[in-house]
Design a protein around this motif. Structure first.
Motif, mmCIF file in Angstrom:
data_model
loop_
_atom_site.group_PDB
_atom_site.id
_atom_site.type_symbol
_atom_site.label_atom_id
_atom_site.label_comp_id
_atom_site.label_asym_id
_atom_site.label_seq_id
_atom_site.Cartn_x
_atom_site.Cartn_y
_atom_site.Cartn_z
ATOM 1 N N TYR A 241 -16.535 -52.569 -50.066
ATOM 2 C CA TYR A 241 -15.984 -53.344 -48.945
ATOM 3 C C TYR A 241 -15.135 -54.460 -49.542
ATOM 4 C CZ TYR A 241 -15.385 -55.471 -44.418
ATOM 5 O OH TYR A 241 -14.815 -55.955 -43.261
ATOM 6 N N ILE A 242 -13.924 -54.612 -49.011
ATOM 7 C CA ILE A 242 -12.977 -55.606 -49.526
ATOM 8 C C ILE A 242 -12.601 -56.559 -48.400
ATOM 9 C CG2 ILE A 242 -10.738 -55.977 -50.635
ATOM 10 C CD1 ILE A 242 -10.882 -53.016 -51.596
ATOM 11 N N THR A 243 -12.734 -57.839 -48.651
ATOM 12 C CA THR A 243 -12.360 -58.838 -47.657
ATOM 13 C C THR A 243 -11.843 -60.086 -48.375
ATOM 14 O OG1 THR A 243 -13.084 -59.960 -45.631
ATOM 15 C CG2 THR A 243 -14.692 -59.851 -47.448
ATOM 16 N N ASN A 244 -11.562 -61.116 -47.600
ATOM 17 C CA ASN A 244 -11.130 -62.409 -48.152
ATOM 18 C C ASN A 244 -11.974 -63.503 -47.531
ATOM 19 O OD1 ASN A 244 -8.672 -61.928 -49.846
ATOM 20 N ND2 ASN A 244 -7.953 -60.970 -47.968
ATOM 21 N N ILE A 245 -12.021 -64.636 -48.196
ATOM 22 C CA ILE A 245 -12.765 -65.762 -47.636
ATOM 23 C C ILE A 245 -12.040 -66.309 -46.403
ATOM 24 C CG2 ILE A 245 -11.775 -67.410 -49.289
ATOM 25 C CD1 ILE A 245 -14.483 -68.856 -49.158
ATOM 26 N N VAL A 246 -10.694 -66.354 -46.447
ATOM 27 C CA VAL A 246 -9.880 -66.767 -45.298
ATOM 28 C C VAL A 246 -9.212 -65.507 -44.761
ATOM 29 C CG1 VAL A 246 -7.834 -68.110 -44.637
ATOM 30 C CG2 VAL A 246 -9.554 -69.127 -46.118
ATOM 31 N N LYS A 247 -9.259 -65.319 -43.449
ATOM 32 C CA LYS A 247 -8.826 -64.047 -42.852
ATOM 33 C C LYS A 247 -7.373 -64.035 -42.379
ATOM 34 C CE LYS A 247 -13.226 -62.889 -43.195
ATOM 35 N NZ LYS A 247 -13.706 -62.222 -44.395
ATOM 36 N N CYS A 248 -6.679 -65.168 -42.439
ATOM 37 C CA CYS A 248 -5.273 -65.230 -42.030
ATOM 38 C C CYS A 248 -4.438 -65.788 -43.174
ATOM 39 C CB CYS A 248 -5.099 -66.125 -40.798
ATOM 40 S SG CYS A 248 -5.983 -65.536 -39.344
ATOM 41 N N ARG A 249 -3.178 -65.369 -43.223
ATOM 42 C CA ARG A 249 -2.304 -65.758 -44.348
ATOM 43 C C ARG A 249 -1.885 -67.223 -44.262
ATOM 44 N NH1 ARG A 249 4.005 -64.793 -44.983
ATOM 45 N NH2 ARG A 249 4.212 -65.269 -47.201
ATOM 46 N N PRO A 250 -2.138 -68.000 -45.315
ATOM 47 C CA PRO A 250 -1.581 -69.354 -45.378
ATOM 48 C C PRO A 250 -0.061 -69.268 -45.614
ATOM 49 C CG PRO A 250 -3.480 -69.120 -46.845
ATOM 50 C CD PRO A 250 -3.064 -67.738 -46.425
ATOM 51 N N PRO A 251 0.723 -70.202 -45.052
ATOM 52 C CA PRO A 251 2.185 -70.155 -45.222
ATOM 53 C C PRO A 251 2.580 -70.110 -46.702
ATOM 54 C CG PRO A 251 1.541 -71.922 -43.716
ATOM 55 C CD PRO A 251 0.277 -71.366 -44.294
ATOM 56 N N GLU A 252 3.599 -69.299 -46.991
ATOM 57 C CA GLU A 252 4.138 -69.169 -48.358
ATOM 58 C C GLU A 252 3.071 -68.752 -49.378
ATOM 59 O OE1 GLU A 252 7.498 -69.546 -48.582
ATOM 60 O OE2 GLU A 252 7.330 -69.932 -46.437
ATOM 61 N N ASN A 253 1.998 -68.118 -48.910
ATOM 62 C CA ASN A 253 0.909 -67.663 -49.793
ATOM 63 C C ASN A 253 0.266 -68.801 -50.584
ATOM 64 O OD1 ASN A 253 1.463 -65.130 -48.885
ATOM 65 N ND2 ASN A 253 2.238 -64.341 -50.805
ATOM 66 N N ARG A 254 0.302 -70.021 -50.032
ATOM 67 C CA ARG A 254 -0.345 -71.137 -50.737
ATOM 68 C C ARG A 254 -1.853 -70.913 -50.750
ATOM 69 N NH1 ARG A 254 -3.054 -73.474 -46.854
ATOM 70 N NH2 ARG A 254 -2.132 -74.061 -44.878
ATOM 71 N N ASP A 255 -2.562 -71.700 -51.590
ATOM 72 C CA ASP A 255 -4.024 -71.630 -51.634
ATOM 73 C C ASP A 255 -4.595 -72.051 -50.280
ATOM 74 O OD1 ASP A 255 -4.004 -70.899 -54.281
ATOM 75 O OD2 ASP A 255 -4.481 -72.891 -55.053
ATOM 76 N N PRO A 256 -5.725 -71.453 -49.872
ATOM 77 C CA PRO A 256 -6.365 -71.914 -48.636
ATOM 78 C C PRO A 256 -6.901 -73.335 -48.806
ATOM 79 C CG PRO A 256 -7.704 -70.220 -49.711
ATOM 80 C CD PRO A 256 -6.446 -70.351 -50.512
ATOM 81 N N THR A 257 -6.856 -74.117 -47.733
ATOM 82 C CA THR A 257 -7.384 -75.492 -47.788
ATOM 83 C C THR A 257 -8.893 -75.466 -47.543
ATOM 84 O OG1 THR A 257 -7.137 -75.873 -45.415
ATOM 85 C CG2 THR A 257 -5.214 -76.392 -46.812
ATOM 86 N N GLU A 258 -9.550 -76.571 -47.864
ATOM 87 C CA GLU A 258 -10.997 -76.698 -47.597
ATOM 88 C C GLU A 258 -11.280 -76.508 -46.111
ATOM 89 O OE1 GLU A 258 -13.737 -76.845 -49.568
ATOM 90 O OE2 GLU A 258 -12.256 -76.425 -51.118
ATOM 91 N N GLU A 259 -10.417 -77.077 -45.270
ATOM 92 C CA GLU A 259 -10.592 -76.961 -43.815
ATOM 93 C C GLU A 259 -10.527 -75.497 -43.373
ATOM 94 O OE1 GLU A 259 -8.097 -77.781 -39.700
ATOM 95 O OE2 GLU A 259 -7.188 -78.289 -41.627
ATOM 96 N N GLU A 260 -9.564 -74.757 -43.924
ATOM 97 C CA GLU A 260 -9.417 -73.340 -43.576
ATOM 98 C C GLU A 260 -10.624 -72.533 -44.059
ATOM 99 O OE1 GLU A 260 -4.569 -73.758 -43.810
ATOM 100 O OE2 GLU A 260 -5.639 -72.799 -45.471
#
Length: 194
Positions: A80-99
């Motif tokens: 099973y493959i997933t991500n910690i954040v489920k939506c793309r951050p703009p410009e592929n930046r790192d996800p924020t703590e809030e996200e």
């Protein structure tokens, strides 16, 4: 039962507006693979192609992940493959703590439903979240990739084995070699559960 729980969870993820990324996405990316997987891979956040297709790891990093899986005799359908954040951050930046905070309950639910034997965080953000979730203090990924951590959950023991994000191998070729070594360790780990 698992199928029904995951379908409902995926619907909630696709409709989610818990953080500003919900307004910016083309598609949310819940995850893909077997709901009975022994191994769960957790990346950081969807990129451009993932956002377009609604599937995790379908871009260049995904091709590297596919190759690594193939070398240890696994297919996407078995894990099973997933991500910690489920939506793309703009410009592929790192996800924020809030996200990460907004999205993490979905990942927690996926872990509870799938009940994997091994969780492989891909990259430092997912490594940091997963290790803290299970009571470990994260260190730099260069120091702990390929090491294993045993945690105990309501559904039994789970082994966590962080490694580099496959995208890192695109920009830093020596990392591909480290990833290959880590995947060989993963193969041994999986065979110990058979």
């Amino acid at each position: 039962m698992k199928e029904e729980l995951m379908r409902k969870l995926e619907e909630r993820i696709r409709a989610c507006q818990r953080c500003p990324l919900g307004q910016l996405r083309t598609n949310a990316v819940p995850g893909s693979g077997s709901y009975n997987a022994k191994v769960m891979f957790v990346g950081e956040a969807p990129g451009y192609w993932e956002d377009q297709e609604g599937l995790p790891f379908v871009g260049r990093a995904g091709k590297i992940l596919d190759g690594l899986l193939e070398t240890i005799g696994l297919s996407r359908e078995e894990v099973y493959i997933t991500n910690i954040v489920k939506c793309r951050p703009p410009e592929n930046r790192d996800p924020t703590e809030e996200e990460i905070r907004a999205c993490a309950p979905y990942l927690d639910s996926q872990i509870d439903i799938i009940r994997p034997k091994v969780i492989v965080p891909l990259g430092r953000h997912s490594m940091g979240y997963i290790l803290r979730k299970f009571g470990f203090e994260p260190e730099p990924i260069s120091k702990i990739h390929g090491k294993t951590f045993e945690a105990y959950t309501l559904f039994g023991k789970v082994v966590i084995m962080p490694t580099y994000h496959p995208a890192a191998a695109l920009y830093n070729p020596p990392i591909r070699e480290e990833l290959q070594k880590d995947f060989m360790k993963l193969r041994e780990l999986i065979s110990s559960f058979s």
